[in-house]
Design a protein around this motif. Structure first.
Motif, PDB file in Angstrom:
ATOM      1  N   UNK A  83       0.821  -1.213   0.000  1.00  0.00           N
ATOM      2  CA  UNK A  83       0.000   0.000   0.000  1.00  0.00           C
ATOM      3  C   UNK A  83       0.854   1.262   0.000  1.00  0.00           C
ATOM      4  N   UNK A  84       1.992   1.206   0.674  1.00  0.00           N
ATOM      5  CA  UNK A  84       2.808   2.405   0.802  1.00  0.00           C
ATOM      6  C   UNK A  84       3.817   2.553  -0.340  1.00  0.00           C
ATOM      7  N   UNK A  85       4.414   1.436  -0.755  1.00  0.00           N
ATOM      8  CA  UNK A  85       5.394   1.524  -1.843  1.00  0.00           C
ATOM      9  C   UNK A  85       4.727   1.954  -3.148  1.00  0.00           C
ATOM     10  N   UNK A  86       3.471   1.550  -3.332  1.00  0.00           N
ATOM     11  CA  UNK A  86       2.802   1.881  -4.576  1.00  0.00           C
ATOM     12  C   UNK A  86       1.893   3.101  -4.422  1.00  0.00           C
TER      13      UNK A  86
ATOM     14  N   UNK B 186       6.318   9.128   1.211  1.00  0.00           N
ATOM     15  CA  UNK B 186       7.624   9.757   1.017  1.00  0.00           C
ATOM     16  C   UNK B 186       8.726   9.170   1.892  1.00  0.00           C
ATOM     17  N   UNK B 187       8.423   8.156   2.692  1.00  0.00           N
ATOM     18  CA  UNK B 187       9.412   7.719   3.678  1.00  0.00           C
ATOM     19  C   UNK B 187      10.587   6.990   3.039  1.00  0.00           C
ATOM     20  N   UNK B 188      11.748   7.268   3.579  1.00  0.00           N
ATOM     21  CA  UNK B 188      12.935   6.573   3.094  1.00  0.00           C
ATOM     22  C   UNK B 188      13.875   6.257   4.236  1.00  0.00           C
ATOM     23  N   UNK B 189      14.753   5.302   3.987  1.00  0.00           N
ATOM     24  CA  UNK B 189      15.774   4.892   4.935  1.00  0.00           C
ATOM     25  C   UNK B 189      17.110   5.231   4.273  1.00  0.00           C
ATOM     26  N   UNK B 190      18.116   5.498   5.074  1.00  0.00           N
ATOM     27  CA  UNK B 190      19.430   5.792   4.499  1.00  0.00           C
ATOM     28  C   UNK B 190      20.383   4.669   4.868  1.00  0.00           C
TER      29      UNK B 190
ATOM     30  N   UNK C 172       6.120   2.701   6.910  1.00  0.00           N
ATOM     31  CA  UNK C 172       5.670   2.620   8.298  1.00  0.00           C
ATOM     32  C   UNK C 172       5.036   1.265   8.600  1.00  0.00           C
ATOM     33  N   UNK C 173       4.890   0.420   7.560  1.00  0.00           N
ATOM     34  CA  UNK C 173       4.304  -0.907   7.789  1.00  0.00           C
ATOM     35  C   UNK C 173       5.347  -1.928   8.242  1.00  0.00           C
ATOM     36  N   UNK C 174       6.637  -1.560   8.145  1.00  0.00           N
ATOM     37  CA  UNK C 174       7.696  -2.508   8.514  1.00  0.00           C
ATOM     38  C   UNK C 174       8.073  -2.360   9.985  1.00  0.00           C
ATOM     39  N   UNK C 175       8.500  -3.484  10.581  1.00  0.00           N
ATOM     40  CA  UNK C 175       8.810  -3.467  12.013  1.00  0.00           C
ATOM     41  C   UNK C 175      10.028  -2.595  12.337  1.00  0.00           C
ATOM     42  N   UNK C 176      10.969  -2.482  11.386  1.00  0.00           N
ATOM     43  CA  UNK C 176      12.175  -1.698  11.684  1.00  0.00           C
ATOM     44  C   UNK C 176      11.930  -0.192  11.679  1.00  0.00           C
TER      45      UNK C 176
ATOM     46  N   UNK D 111      -2.755   2.015  11.706  1.00  0.00           N
ATOM     47  CA  UNK D 111      -3.310   3.292  12.157  1.00  0.00           C
ATOM     48  C   UNK D 111      -2.470   4.442  11.623  1.00  0.00           C
ATOM     49  N   UNK D 112      -1.156   4.265  11.667  1.00  0.00           N
ATOM     50  CA  UNK D 112      -0.291   5.354  11.251  1.00  0.00           C
ATOM     51  C   UNK D 112      -0.483   5.729   9.783  1.00  0.00           C
ATOM     52  N   UNK D 113      -0.654   4.718   8.948  1.00  0.00           N
ATOM     53  CA  UNK D 113      -0.831   5.025   7.516  1.00  0.00           C
ATOM     54  C   UNK D 113      -2.067   5.896   7.305  1.00  0.00           C
TER      55      UNK D 113
END
Lengths: 356, 344
Positions: A244-247, A252-256, A276-280, A299-301
């Protein structure tokens, strides 16, 4: 400036002319999925499409992007910054909902004290040619959104195309768009019939949007509903994947992360899509995770798009493309979630229960 | 042997009716606290896993050829509820086609599921429609309605209707499935209610793999690279997999980072192949990973190859019985290791 006509067999010509100045991105089919790619062969352009599987945000905010590269020798680190940011980008055939998503992305990446130079630089160098949506999906709901969403909305593009059957009606919108049209002297003039046909198609497309959501009070209903039992209910069958979030065109969330080549003493610092759906995502160094289960993550999404966005930017963080609805592997339908949220309001009224 | 096709729609109605009866009586008799099953999806080509606690909601349970999620995925960790401030483990009834039951049996072997806490509501599966293939082949035509009748899948949209042969449009793994209903053995007689079959060993010639196996290692690498090239790393495959229950997946380990997290092809392949290694002798061939992939990547080649290796070396098929020790949970001195560095 007057509207023009682009014949369907002239798309080739358009590509040839414009790809001299721009990196020309357009929808194309890769293994059965429509995605936006840099086009070298105009035969690959696929304009008869519902909407792309991966939204065109991927061009400005790719799933992996190098922030900078570096070389290490003995004691020194040599940083190599990005040199490709002057690239002129043209995105061709973008649906109106996705075109608006660029504005939302800009709102996010250009907000406050820390602006995202990478995104903004690319955005500045980007020309968007929109394509009216004549065949909205059953899951589309752009007309329910606060941006005057419409399958023929022209506001977020430089040039707007409408598929009239044999031809495209070409509407220059921005100054940049007008300048481009000026250069394409071979485009023919549109007549009144063309304009009228486009008008009819616009009305027809609007009538085809069957999903109507009441989003007027959703943000305020969500305010006191943080601990409502609803969240357990709507997250029960969630798998916790990132579909749902990647597509999503507005996520806009990203990890570095470091992409290190130890053998050659080189490396890259890259950002990759995160969700925000991933545990990390919210896992803290201490081991504590404030969003430890899928209840909080689901909920966060919803809160981010329908409560935090309205609070922070006075805008809803959703364009109504419906991708998360028809692509969710367990059919966790956002429309149903919204309806349940709206029902909380009535629940409060009826029973005067304060939910908190 | 191809099964003679009856009217699948009529079969489904029959299955659905029996399944609801069993589920209803389990709830009424308080043998379980919750039923996990499938509900009708709000979009075509989908179904939605549902958790039912009230008998009145039993009629929301459906069975059709789009019940593709493996429901065993929802019982690890066990479902719990707070009663008088105390956490109690719920007893769960799970609508189970063959592969769901096999997953539950294997999870019980791995001590992730307590057989005392579950009831397997057995149904005789007649296959799952390959939704991703239908989507891809119809291309940019929106499917608004899908139904299965006789031996045909009928797909309808605004201005079109396509009739597809059912046997061809099954999930790839359903085509080779030999265990359509929960496999019954004496140790499971209290656990399985509804339909089941007696089966202790699976005969399979793995002929579907012969084309891949005839390739050179370089060609095989090309096939795998091409197969995975669209992966967005959304991990839907992992999250839908009943065997992927680790608290922290190897690819999420970050102290230190073991595997690259970028979308470089090398990192994507490493994720999928290392995950495959963890699936050996555990994958039950449900095909959920392929059904849920938003990009339509079908992992059946990898899963079938694993199944074949384990069958050949250890004569084992996952999830058939509680009485057999899975090869990855035991060790024998004569265990061969020649598969470890071979060119598969």
């Amino acid at each position: 400036m007057k509207e023009k006509i682009l014949k369907k067999d002239q798309v080739k010509q358009l590509h040839e002319d414009l790809s001299r100045y721009y990196s020309f991105y357009a929808p194309t089919k890769v293994k059965g999925n429509i995605v936006f790619k840099k086009i070298t062969n105009p035969e690959d352009i696929e304009l008869e499409y519902l909407n792309s599987k991966i939204p065109p945000k991927e061009i400005l905010f790719p799933r992996m992007e190098t922030l900078f590269s570096y070389k290490i020798d003995e004691k020194n680190i040599e940083i190599e910054p990005r040199t490709d940011l002057e690239e002129k980008i043209l995105i061709f055939g973008v649906r109106p909902c996705d075109a608006y998503s660029f504005s939302l992305l800009e709102t996010f990446f250009n907000f406050g004290q820390f602006k995202d130079d990478l995104f903004m630089k690319k955005k500045e160098n980007t020309v968007v040619i929109g394509l009216a949506c004549n065949t909205p999906r059953a899951t589309c709901f752009c007309t329910s959104l606060d941006y005057n969403g419409h399958p023929h909305r022209k506001d977020d593009v430089d040039i707007f195309l409408t598929d009239l059957g044999e031809n495209y009606l070409v509407n220059p919108i921005s100054e940049t768009g007008k300048a481009i049209i000026d250069k394409l002297a071979w485009l023919s003039e549109a007549n009144n019939d063309d304009l009228q046909k486009a008008e009819e198609l616009s009305k027809k497309a609007e009538s085809l949007i069957s999903t109507k959501l009441d989003l007027q009070h959703t943000a305020e209903i969500l305010d006191p509903s943080f601990n409502h039992p609803l969240w357990k209910e709507v997250s029960e069958n969630c798998l916790g994947c990132g579909t749902c979030t990647f597509l999503c065109p507005t996520c806009t969330c990203f990890d570095v992360v470091e992409d290190v080549d130890h053998y050659n003493n080189r490396g890259k610092r890259v950002r990759i899509w995160d969700t925000c759906q991933f545990c990390l995502y919210t896992l803290e160094t201490s081991g504590h995770n404030p969003r430890n289960t899928k209840i909080e993550r689901c909920r966060n999404r919803v809160l981010h798009k329908f409560n935090y966005y309205p609070k922070n930017y006075d805008l809803i963080g959703c364009v109504g493309c419906g991708r998360c609805i028809h692509l969710c592997p367990v059919n966790n339908d956002l429309r149903e979630i919204i309806k349940k949220i709206n029902a909380i309001k009535n629940e409060n009224k009826k029973e005067e229960v304060v939910v908190a | 042997m191809v099964k003679q096709m009856g009217d699948i729609q009529a079969e489904n109605v029959e299955i659905e009716k029996k399944m609801r009866e069993v589920a209803r009586s389990l709830l009424i008799e308080k043998e379980v606290d919750v039923i996990i099953g499938y509900a009708r999806g709000t979009v075509p080509l989908s179904s939605s896993p549902i958790f039912i606690k009230n008998v009145e909601d039993i009629d929301s349970l459906i069975w059709d050829n789009l019940c593709y999620v493996n429901l065993a995925r929802y019982v690890v960790p066990p479902l719990t509820e707070f009663v008088d401030n105390e956490k109690v483990e719920l007893k769960v009834g799970i609508v189970s086609k063959g592969c769901v039951a096999r997953a539950l049996i294997h999870l019980a072997k791995e001590k992730q599921v307590d057989p005392e806490k579950i009831k397997i509501i057995g149904i005789p599966c007649n296959g799952v429609v390959n939704r991703r293939r239908i989507e891809k082949e119809l291309g940019e035509k929106e499917v608004l309605e899908i139904s299965v009748s006789n031996d045909q899948v009928i797909v309808k949209g605004k201005d079109f209707e396509e009739v597809l042969p059912y046997q061809d449009y099954l999930n790839e793994l359903c085509k080779t499935c030999k265990v359509k209903s929960p496999p019954m053995s004496s140790s499971l007689s209290d656990v399985i209610v509804g339909e089941s079959i007696e089966i202790s060993s699976v005969e399979d010639d793995f002929s579907d793999l012969s084309e891949y196996e005839s390739k050179t290692p370089e060609e095989k690498w090309e096939v795998i690279t091409e197969l995975l090239s669209d992966c967005t790393r959304c991990y839907a495959c992992r999250e839908a997999c009943p065997m992927c229950y680790c608290n922290l997946c190897f690819v999420d380990q970050n102290k230190p980072i073991w595997f690259g997290k970028t979308s470089e092809m090398s990192d994507i392949i490493v994720f999928h192949l290392v995950r495959a290694m963890h699936m050996a002798g555990r994958c039950v061939g449900c095909g959920a990973c392929s059904s849920v992939c938003p990009m339509g990547i079908d992992l059946k080649l990898i899963n079938r190859k694993l199944e074949k290796i384990v069958k050949e070396r250890f004569d084992f098929t996952a999830g058939l019985s509680l009485d057999v020790m899975p090869p990855m949970m035991t060790q024998k001195m004569e265990d061969s290791e020649d598969f470890m560095l071979g060119e598969h």
